[in-house]
Design an enzyme around this catalytic site. Structure first.
Site, PDB file in Angstrom:
ATOM      1  N   GLU A  10       2.513  -8.217  -1.606  1.00  0.00           N
ATOM      2  CA  GLU A  10       1.290  -8.781  -1.019  1.00  0.00           C
ATOM      3  C   GLU A  10       1.171 -10.286  -1.214  1.00  0.00           C
ATOM      4  O   GLU A  10       0.625 -10.993  -0.376  1.00  0.00           O
ATOM      5  CB  GLU A  10       0.048  -8.095  -1.616  1.00  0.00           C
ATOM      6  N   GLY A  17       0.812  -1.224   0.000  1.00  0.00           N
ATOM      7  CA  GLY A  17       0.000   0.000   0.000  1.00  0.00           C
ATOM      8  C   GLY A  17       0.839   1.264   0.000  1.00  0.00           C
ATOM      9  O   GLY A  17       0.378   2.319  -0.445  1.00  0.00           O
TER      10      GLY A  17
END
Ligand code: CAA
Length: 258
Positions: free
Chosen positions: A132, A109
């Site tokens: 991720e 992010g």
């Protein structure tokens, strides 16, 4: 206004927002994203501000969404409250130019937040990744969409499938980063760039931003149409009259943001 997870300051017409959760390398939790959205929208509507910088610490711009918070979530939690989109995508609504000044880690992010900004300036110690997959999730704040637009499908696949980190030089070569500076000079250099932008006629800068961002959302002919109309709209501004008159009269322009 005072915040718990970010710091804000203003230098002239430049606003600087510093992500400030050093104990977790600026992991992006709900509180931070809410505060960031609030600060951005405040600066966006502040007539005295012409450009906004988002930065972090020397070690981390942001090490991603807060894994400790996410570890507890099930499908119901994330789907019901549309986790990630709700308080993240608001950044795209900011109409003034926003620069990400990235030092250290911009992961998951954190990389996605940097890509939501209009341009990325990096310190020579910056590291970018979409790791991720190693957590059993895919990027959830634009990594699968903005990364291929920024650096090509082949490279985006490479990064998102392996989770590997790239350094500032590789990121700049790939087109993710606009410029690289020695880390000790990053903020001085980015503030100077932001001042240059903030000293430009604001309405024109906002139109440049709107037109370039539209290139990522539409067809070439629709984008060209928008560009033409915004180009025409420039001729309704006082700053177009002043900018061109100043050139012809061989003097500096005095823009009034009107
Ligand atoms: N969330 C929560 N806490 C985090 C964090 C994160 N994303 N990243 C780091 N931290 C915490 C660590 O848990 C640690 O806390 P403690 O001191 O309490 O143990 C502290 O920050 C310092 O981190 P490290 O000890 O790990 O520091 P390091 O220098 O050894 O390693 C690092 C740095 C390589 C960045 C490593 O912390 C790391 O890999 N972090 C996670 C990166 C990541 O996977 N990001 C993606 C998150 S998912 C996502 O972002 C989803 C999305 O698309 C929106």
């Amino acid at each position: 206004m005072s915040y718990n997870t970010i710091l804000t300051e203003v230098e002239g017409k430049v606003a600087i927002i510093t992500l400030n959760r050093p104990q977790v390398l600026n992991a992006l939790n709900d509180e931070l994203m809410n505060e960031l959205s609030s600060a951005l929208s405040g600066f966006d509507t502040d007539e005295n501000i012409g450009c906004i910088i988002i930065t972090g610490s020397e070690k981390a711009f942001a090490a991603g969404a807060d894994i400790a918070a996410m570890a507890k979530y099930g499908f119901d939690d994330v789907y019901r409250r549309d986790f990630i989109s709700r308080n993240w995508e608001g950044i795209r609504k900011v109409r003034k130019p926003v620069i990400a000044a990235v030092s250290g880690y911009a992961l998951g992010g954190g990389c996605e937040l940097a890509m939501m900004c209009d341009t990325i300036m990096a310190a020579d110690n910056a590291k970018f990744a979409q790791p991720e997959i190693k957590l059993g999730i895919i990027p959830g704040a634009g990594g699968t969409q903005r990364l291929p637009r920024a650096i090509s499908k082949a490279k985006a696949m490479d990064l998102a499938l392996t989770g590997r980190m790239i350094d500032a030089v590789e990121a700049e070569r790939a087109g993710l980063v606009a410029r690289i500076f020695p880390h000790a000079e990053l903020m001085t250099e980015v503030k100077a760039i932001a001042k240059t932008i903030a000293d430009m006629p604001l309405l024109t800068a906002m139109m440049v931003k709107e037109a370039i961002n539209t290139a990522y959302e539409t067809t070439l002919s629709e984008g060209m149409h928008l560009e033409r109309r915004l180009f025409h709209a420039c001729f309704a501004t006082n700053d177009q009259k002043e900018g061109m008159a100043a050139f012809v009269e061989k003097r500096s322009a005095k823009f009034t943001n009107s």
